[in-house]
Design a protein around this motif. Sequence first.
Motif, PDB file in Angstrom:
ATOM      1  N   GLY A 358      28.378 -17.355 -19.418  1.00 10.44           N
ATOM      2  CA  GLY A 358      29.457 -17.484 -20.390  1.00 10.44           C
ATOM      3  C   GLY A 358      29.149 -16.974 -21.777  1.00 10.44           C
ATOM      4  O   GLY A 358      30.021 -17.004 -22.655  1.00 10.44           O
ATOM      5  N   ILE A 359      27.945 -16.486 -22.031  1.00  8.03           N
ATOM      6  CA  ILE A 359      27.583 -15.999 -23.361  1.00  8.03           C
ATOM      7  C   ILE A 359      27.950 -14.517 -23.482  1.00  8.03           C
ATOM      8  O   ILE A 359      27.587 -13.698 -22.636  1.00  8.03           O
ATOM      9  N   VAL A 360      28.660 -14.184 -24.544  1.00 12.14           N
ATOM     10  CA  VAL A 360      29.097 -12.811 -24.803  1.00 12.14           C
ATOM     11  C   VAL A 360      28.287 -12.183 -25.934  1.00 12.14           C
ATOM     12  O   VAL A 360      28.001 -10.988 -25.921  1.00 12.14           O
ATOM     13  N   THR A 361      27.946 -12.994 -26.921  1.00 12.07           N
ATOM     14  CA  THR A 361      27.060 -12.569 -28.003  1.00 12.07           C
ATOM     15  C   THR A 361      26.070 -13.703 -28.238  1.00 12.07           C
ATOM     16  O   THR A 361      26.373 -14.859 -27.965  1.00 12.07           O
ATOM     17  N   ALA A 362      24.906 -13.398 -28.763  1.00 13.10           N
ATOM     18  CA  ALA A 362      23.902 -14.439 -29.023  1.00 13.10           C
ATOM     19  C   ALA A 362      23.349 -14.236 -30.424  1.00 13.10           C
ATOM     20  O   ALA A 362      22.389 -13.495 -30.633  1.00 13.10           O
ATOM     21  N   THR A 363      23.968 -14.893 -31.404  1.00 12.18           N
ATOM     22  CA  THR A 363      23.606 -14.683 -32.798  1.00 12.18           C
ATOM     23  C   THR A 363      22.639 -15.731 -33.326  1.00 12.18           C
ATOM     24  O   THR A 363      22.156 -15.609 -34.452  1.00 12.18           O
ATOM     25  N   GLY A 364      22.376 -16.773 -32.547  1.00 20.66           N
ATOM     26  CA  GLY A 364      21.455 -17.807 -32.982  1.00 20.66           C
ATOM     27  C   GLY A 364      20.974 -18.607 -31.799  1.00 20.66           C
ATOM     28  O   GLY A 364      21.668 -18.706 -30.783  1.00 20.66           O
ATOM     29  N   ALA A 365      19.776 -19.203 -31.893  1.00 23.10           N
ATOM     30  CA  ALA A 365      19.240 -19.975 -30.769  1.00 23.10           C
ATOM     31  C   ALA A 365      18.211 -20.978 -31.273  1.00 23.10           C
ATOM     32  O   ALA A 365      17.497 -20.722 -32.251  1.00 23.10           O
ATOM     33  N   ARG A 366      18.130 -22.110 -30.581  1.00 26.24           N
ATOM     34  CA  ARG A 366      17.129 -23.141 -30.842  1.00 26.24           C
ATOM     35  C   ARG A 366      16.800 -23.841 -29.519  1.00 26.24           C
ATOM     36  O   ARG A 366      17.641 -23.901 -28.613  1.00 26.24           O
ATOM     37  N   VAL A 367      15.586 -24.384 -29.419  1.00 29.14           N
ATOM     38  CA  VAL A 367      15.187 -25.169 -28.253  1.00 29.14           C
ATOM     39  C   VAL A 367      14.813 -26.567 -28.731  1.00 29.14           C
ATOM     40  O   VAL A 367      14.075 -26.720 -29.710  1.00 29.14           O
ATOM     41  N   ALA A 368      15.327 -27.587 -28.036  1.00 30.79           N
ATOM     42  CA  ALA A 368      15.012 -28.973 -28.376  1.00 30.79           C
ATOM     43  C   ALA A 368      15.189 -29.848 -27.154  1.00 30.79           C
ATOM     44  O   ALA A 368      16.213 -29.758 -26.459  1.00 30.79           O
TER      45      ALA A 368
END
Length: 526
Positions: A358-368
């Motif tokens: 479902g992701i079309v663009t990925a402008t930011g990311a974090r893991v927690a």
Amino acid sequence: MKLKMKTLAALLSILMMLSACNSQKKEAGFTLNGTIHGYENGTLLLKKDFNDPNPVKYEVKDGKFTITGDLLDEPKDLFMEIKEKDVRFGLYVENGVNTLEVKLTSKTHPMMGEMFSMEVIKMEASIVNEHEKEIREKDQQVRDQYYGKNMEKMASLTDEDINAYKEASANVNREFIKAHPDAYYSAYLALRLAHGEDSEGVREVLAMLDPKMDNSLVRALKTKLKDMELTDVDPSEIIKAKNVSYKVEKAFAGSNHTNIVYMGMFSNDNVCTLTKDGSIQIVDAKGKEISKFKPSLASLPTSIAVDQDDQIYVMYPLTKKVSRKFRGRTMEIDETYAFECSVFDTKGELKSTFELEGIVTATGARVAEGKLLVADWQSRIIGVFNAKTGAKEAALEDMRPCCAILDFSINAKNEVLVANLGAFRVQAYDLSGKNLLAFGKRGKSVNDFHGCCNPVSVAYLDNGAIVTVEKDPTRVKIFSSEGAKQIEGIEELVKGCSYIPMIVDSKDNLYLASPEKGMIKCVSVS
């Protein structure tokens, strides 16, 4: 400030209200008969919104097209695009026969603030509805007052000129609403005026309309107000933390680390950077490069994240070649059909790869806490995935991105802090999508967010204070129980509507990146 061609075309078109002719009974639904001068034969795309990936195609023959639809409860907005001309515009139709006449001409225009040449498609439409005709004529008078028709004058516009025009234009809208409080077009203008306002501002705008009005626009305003009243806060009242003061660390050797796209933080407070060429770089607290590798991926990555085990998650699009017509020419372009995430260790060894559903663009990311969160500005969501398997678990929806920017941070309580720059607000959510708090509005004061859209980056500090980053001009502020305070000594980091990467280490030191000036470090002094 440079505006892209598509954005300018949309601004020039404005969203036209078209009235129905009486030659057809309203019971028959609506018909839109359109004439386009300068585009004789081709395809017109009808969309649910400007980001709709599955538009309905209509044939334009000899400059004519016709769109029909069922009976409407109220005027309906249509979003249309002519890809070959790189033009998008929106309009309203009513029951009955609607007519639209569009003239496309190629001209060279200077943009706001500086002179440069680019071909612009200008749209001029015939206006039937007297309400919109009135407001457009008044707004054009204001535009001519500030912008004029002299190219040199337009090229020398300052931020003050642009802001003055925006305020004068907003006043024209307010005057129109007061004169026509029961007009449907007034509800549309009210929705525009409410953009970037806090709950008090939205309440004032809503009060200008006839209280008997009941349509989708008014209902949207009321829903917006209700939601804001539940979560709107004065940050100085809700943030119990004391202010954290900062100074720019002059000895930090970050000026050579240019073209940084995104940043993450390792457990030892080394910084992980993603550069424009797709390289992953590890930089220590003094600004020295520790290591660097360039992963072999299907395309250039757009964002990264680092987990508690110092694994590096790299997001990148999967693309395919497609043919698109542009101004009469057929061109081969890369079109994204999916997004993947590949996980590497600090030496660049690949550990796993999975698709981001479902992701079309990925402008930011974090893991927690075993979750990978990915910001998708085009879909207006933050997707929540299992960090090991990539399985999609949830999505935080109804984000308000702008300028192809959407970023966020997450704290130890799994509270997601979002830079909802299109709404000029900071908003916090839990992982289920429940809105926890919100603050901010459009304005010039240190407590507000300025410009086209802000903030572009946000983060929690260890004591619960919140740091925000604004572009054009650059402002980095700390929100605490003492209100908002700006960090002094930070130069302009970007030009125009550009993202400013930021990351915070375990000691609450801030790292920011500029494409040209490299990295800077702000050290907490209290």
